[in-house]
Design a protein around this motif. Sequence first.
Motif, short mmCIF file in Angstrom:
data_model
loop_
_atom_site.label_atom_id
_atom_site.label_comp_id
_atom_site.label_asym_id
_atom_site.label_seq_id
_atom_site.Cartn_x
_atom_site.Cartn_y
_atom_site.Cartn_z
N PHE A 1 27.58 54.88 75.25
CA PHE A 1 29.01 54.65 75.10
C PHE A 1 29.60 55.60 74.03
CE2 PHE A 1 28.38 49.86 76.20
CZ PHE A 1 28.25 50.17 77.54
N GLY B 1 32.65 52.54 77.03
CA GLY B 1 32.28 51.19 76.63
C GLY B 1 33.41 50.33 76.13
N GLN C 1 24.58 51.42 73.98
CA GLN C 1 25.60 51.64 72.96
C GLN C 1 25.65 53.10 72.55
OE1 GLN C 1 27.57 48.91 72.35
NE2 GLN C 1 26.18 48.03 73.89
N ALA D 1 23.60 47.31 68.21
CA ALA D 1 23.16 48.61 68.69
C ALA D 1 21.97 49.09 67.88
CB ALA D 1 24.30 49.62 68.56
N PRO E 1 21.94 46.79 74.87
CA PRO E 1 21.91 47.38 73.53
C PRO E 1 21.61 48.87 73.53
CG PRO E 1 20.79 45.26 73.52
CD PRO E 1 21.10 45.58 74.96
N THR F 1 16.73 54.00 70.29
CA THR F 1 17.21 54.12 71.67
C THR F 1 16.44 55.20 72.41
OG1 THR F 1 19.41 53.33 71.08
CG2 THR F 1 19.22 54.63 73.11
#
Length: 401
Positions: A105, A174, A102, A200, A99, A206
């Motif tokens: 990507f 991705g 993402q 995500a 996750p 993140t």
Amino acid sequence: MALPRLDNATVRRLFLDRHALAEAPTGPAAGADLLALIRRLGFVQLDSINTVERAHHMILWARRQTYRPQNLKVLLEQDHTLFEHWTHDASVIPTEFLPYWQMRFARDHARIPDRWEGWQGTEFRGKVDEVLAHVRDHGPVGTGDVGEGEARGKGGWWDWHPSKAALEYLWRAGKLAVCRRDGFAKIYDLAERVYPPCAAPDAWQTIEWACRAALQRLGFATSGEIAAFWGKVAPEEAKLWCNAALARGEIEEIAVENADGTHRRAFAFSGLAESAATSPEPPLRARILSPFDPALRDRKRTERLFGFHYRIEVFVPEPQRRYGYYVFPVLEGARLIGRVDLKCRRSEETLAISAFWPEKGVPFGSGRKARLEAELQRLGRFTACPNLTFANGWIRLAKDL
């Protein structure tokens, strides 16, 4: 107020412990046990250099000498508990971290086309949709399955034809995933046929995860080192996280002693300076490390903490030589004691040792020599080259230079 301080001996023990090099390299190294080790490290870099064994296998073997290369293949290609993508370089990463990739990507999807123009040209842009449709319609492909009629490179590692560059771009973005390797060649498939579905997190979630997870694995770090760990958080974002975590009292600044006695400011989770004193003493045995080992890949940090100049120039006795990726660092306890030049002659099942250069100030008596030779014998068994040969004068003491 004076910052909490960590002396260099403690720093080395702590750093090696965070990199799974402070315990004996024993125990199981397959299935869930191998996955737990990789999770502890965060990732393991892949590399094609195979003078002895590929880097990823050397990294894992240095920590668990029951490890065998097929154990990693099972996790990647059968269990799919690992996936292959980019950190600072191509790496295997626990799938539970997917996750948080993402954002990587999406960022690579946006920035790579312009970045690659000066390297790969512009032709690959026109191949992206065609290559993606080919994989969707025909299943997994390698480089040789796309780009019919395109001019092929002359064998350089990065000399890609346009459809190969499109494959790499789609993987980095991705849209495709590496589903397996044939030899060391990537085989790509649609990401949805390889990766499990996942939601995500937002960008800040993140960044929070990446910075916290990096500092946990490093023990102490500057904001730049935190950003560089996964290679997917911008330095400015890592600085913002450090400032916010510092304001919350989650982390603190400490002074880390370098090998030369100077100190450097770094961030650490609160209380590390007190708990670091209990870091285990690494066993007094020689370990041959990959040049791409996660404990060594930051060459400047290796020099600061261990006084180990990875690419120092020496005379052996001539011509002048610069150490490179084909010379293997040797760890003993919490000290890097030298580097060894060796190669597998697979047709002869022989591990050929050309030279060992002890570090300056490292005495090389019979006990240390026996420990190094014992590790070379273990490496020979691991690489299926159990016959050891030593060049004349293979131990290059300072007086020999």
